[in-house]
Write a protein that holds these residues in place. Structure first.
Motif, PDB file in Angstrom:
ATOM      1  N   THR A  95      37.292  36.411 -26.545  1.00 44.25           N
ATOM      2  CA  THR A  95      37.605  37.519 -25.311  1.00 44.25           C
ATOM      3  C   THR A  95      39.349  37.133 -25.105  1.00 44.25           C
ATOM      4  OG1 THR A  95      37.299  35.761 -23.524  1.00 44.25           O
ATOM      5  CG2 THR A  95      35.475  37.251 -24.430  1.00 44.25           C
TER       6      THR A  95
ATOM      7  N   HIS B 285      30.152  36.473 -19.897  1.00 41.68           N
ATOM      8  CA  HIS B 285      29.320  37.806 -20.106  1.00 41.68           C
ATOM      9  C   HIS B 285      29.751  38.994 -21.047  1.00 41.68           C
ATOM     10  CE1 HIS B 285      26.531  40.879 -18.794  1.00 41.68           C
ATOM     11  NE2 HIS B 285      27.506  41.866 -18.735  1.00 41.68           N
ATOM     12  N   ALA B 286      30.918  39.081 -21.227  1.00 41.00           N
ATOM     13  CA  ALA B 286      31.448  39.867 -22.416  1.00 41.00           C
ATOM     14  C   ALA B 286      31.387  39.179 -23.692  1.00 41.00           C
ATOM     15  CB  ALA B 286      32.911  40.221 -22.247  1.00 41.00           C
TER      16      ALA B 286
ATOM     17  N   THR C 150      27.413  39.587 -24.609  1.00 39.52           N
ATOM     18  CA  THR C 150      26.649  40.916 -24.551  1.00 39.52           C
ATOM     19  C   THR C 150      27.321  41.911 -25.608  1.00 39.52           C
ATOM     20  OG1 THR C 150      27.959  41.567 -22.702  1.00 39.52           O
ATOM     21  CG2 THR C 150      25.944  40.461 -22.354  1.00 39.52           C
ATOM     22  N   GLU C 151      28.637  41.604 -25.891  1.00 37.25           N
ATOM     23  CA  GLU C 151      29.223  42.739 -26.831  1.00 37.25           C
ATOM     24  C   GLU C 151      29.230  42.164 -28.187  1.00 37.25           C
ATOM     25  OE1 GLU C 151      33.559  43.353 -25.522  1.00 37.25           O
ATOM     26  OE2 GLU C 151      32.734  43.334 -23.377  1.00 37.25           O
TER      27      GLU C 151
ATOM     28  N   GLY D  72      30.308  43.151 -31.183  1.00 34.68           N
ATOM     29  CA  GLY D  72      31.283  43.192 -31.872  1.00 34.68           C
ATOM     30  C   GLY D  72      32.158  41.709 -32.060  1.00 34.68           C
ATOM     31  N   TYR D  73      32.046  40.760 -30.913  1.00 35.25           N
ATOM     32  CA  TYR D  73      32.584  39.606 -31.083  1.00 35.25           C
ATOM     33  C   TYR D  73      31.697  38.681 -31.997  1.00 35.25           C
ATOM     34  CZ  TYR D  73      35.384  40.291 -26.810  1.00 35.25           C
ATOM     35  OH  TYR D  73      36.259  40.725 -25.993  1.00 35.25           O
TER      36      TYR D  73
END
Length: 416
Positions: free
Chosen positions: A363, A381-382, A385-386, A388-389
């Motif tokens: 991030t 959280h990103a 939950t995302e 792509g990472y």
């Protein structure tokens, strides 16, 4: 050959060289690591020789000067001020390295960044070959800003000029130390600019222990500057993790690691509370590593506090890794294929934070100087939950794990 490998700094400035040293030893070389006495047990446990240098980096970071450095808005300016304060200690350390090298009588000297100029002069005094072994880009280029900047780019001309200026400033901070070593060996005095030009003219070799898939070798680097792949810290076979940690990992979904290595000593209680709050807000379990900050333990069944655990074992079991973006910890997270949340403090950490975000494996950074539980919780959280990472980090992990980082150094020794 007898290889003397000199380094200075925190544990992150020592650990990768244990992996390199073990590989060189497996190739039949005698390897002695020269660094601070605090790391003697760690180095010897890897089966490598050890010689001590004066100074304790943890005490330095905990000092008033170290605290001011960690709070500097500019990593380069902060480092310059810190090294000016430590001028006498640097001279003593340089002379100690020269004495150890003279006593050991190595065939070749490999020098990490903080001791590179001293190592180069020491090798000249002994009449032996030497090379740099760096963990981050160590030479100016048009392709990106210097490591001690905040990353990114100033444009091709700006990058090159900034890199040259940074190189000269760092050489100036080591001027007294290198001059003392020159005097020790009876070498003639030389101006800083002339010394840098001579080193380039000789095509002094410098190996960079990171992956070309993370930072490609700049096209404008001179001959002798190589990007090798990572030198992973040595982990003893049969490592047994703490039973309490194993039980915690087995009891629920993969947690998020939070640790800041050797950074921010003395601020552990506040950061421990902040980390626990951020984990709760992100809705995840957590593993908090004390580190030099001594992050305090938290009374929460969803959080466990740990001491020193090999990242190679721990990180693959994490959902994400929150770290200070040092070169070694950044590499360990990428090796494990785990998304990161960088929390840079100083030195090369802002540079790596920017690069990780550019690669899409982390991030955007949450700088330590402006960290809050809300910002850290949102970043965690990103990261978890995302998808792509995780996808990008998994793909990158396959590439960097396929590389043989120590091989170019082995080849260099074979050529000698």
């Amino acid at each position: 050959m007898h290889v003397l490998l000199a380094t200075a700094g925190s544990r992150g400035d020592v650990a990768p060289y244990t992996g390199l040293g073990v590989r060189l030893a497996a190739e039949g070389h005698k390897v002695t690591i020269v660094t601070h006495g605090a790391f003697e047990e760690y180095v010897r446990a890897c089966g490598l020789g050890f010689r001590g240098l004066p100074g304790d980096p943890r005490e330095t970071m905990q000092s008033a000067h170290g605290q001011r450095w960690s709070q500097s808005k500019s990593s380069a300016v902060g480092l310059f001020r810190q090294m000016k304060v430590l001028k006498s200690e640097m001279v003593n350390g340089a002379l100690a390295l020269a004495e150890v090298a003279a006593e050991e009588g190595p065939d070749v000297l490999l020098a990490a960044p903080l001791v590179a100029s001293v190592g180069y002069v020491t090798a000249k005094g002994l009449g032996i070959p030497s090379a740099g072994v760096f963990l981050a880009p160590g030479y100016p280029t048009r392709e990106f800003a210097p490591v001690l900047s905040k990353g990114g780019s100033f444009g091709p001309v700006g990058n090159l000029l900034a890199g040259r200026a940074m190189t000269r400033v760092l050489a100036m901070t080591m001027g007294s130390a290198t001059a003392a070593v020159r005097e020790r060996f009876g070498l003639p005095k030389i101006a800083i600019g002339d010394a840098l030009r001579r080193q380039d003219a000789e095509k002094w070799p410098a190996f960079h222990g990171y992956s070309r898939h993370v930072i490609p070798r700049p096209a404008d680097w001179r001959e002798g500057l190589e990007v090798t792949g990572y030198w992973w810290p040595h982990v003893a076979p049969g490592y047994e993790p703490p039973a309490e940690l194993v039980e915690f990992l087995d009891a629920g979904p993969p947690p998020v690691f939070i640790g800041f290595g050797s950074m921010v000593p003395g601020d552990g209680e506040r950061l421990g509370r902040l980390a626990a709050t951020a984990l709760r807000q992100a809705g995840v379990r957590g593993v908090i590593q004390a580190g030099w900050a001594d992050l305090s333990s938290v009374a929460d069944e969803n959080v466990i506090s740990i001491g020193d655990v090999p990242h190679e074992w721990l990180f693959p079991q994490m959902a994400a890794v929150v770290h200070h973006a040092g070169a070694g910890t950044s590499a360990a997270a990428m090796r494990a294929g785990v998304p990161a949340v960088p929390v840079p403090v100083l030195a090369d950490q802002p540079f790596w934070s920017v690069r990780l975000a550019e690669l899409g494996v982390a991030t955007p950074a949450v700088p330590m100087q402006s960290i809050t539980a809300d910002r850290l919780g949102a970043a965690i959280h990103a990261a978890v939950t995302e998808p792509g990472y995780r996808e990008r980090t998994t793909a990158l992990a396959k590439l960097i794990n396929a590389e043989d980082g120590p091989a170019p150094v082995v080849e260099y020794l074979n050529r000698l």
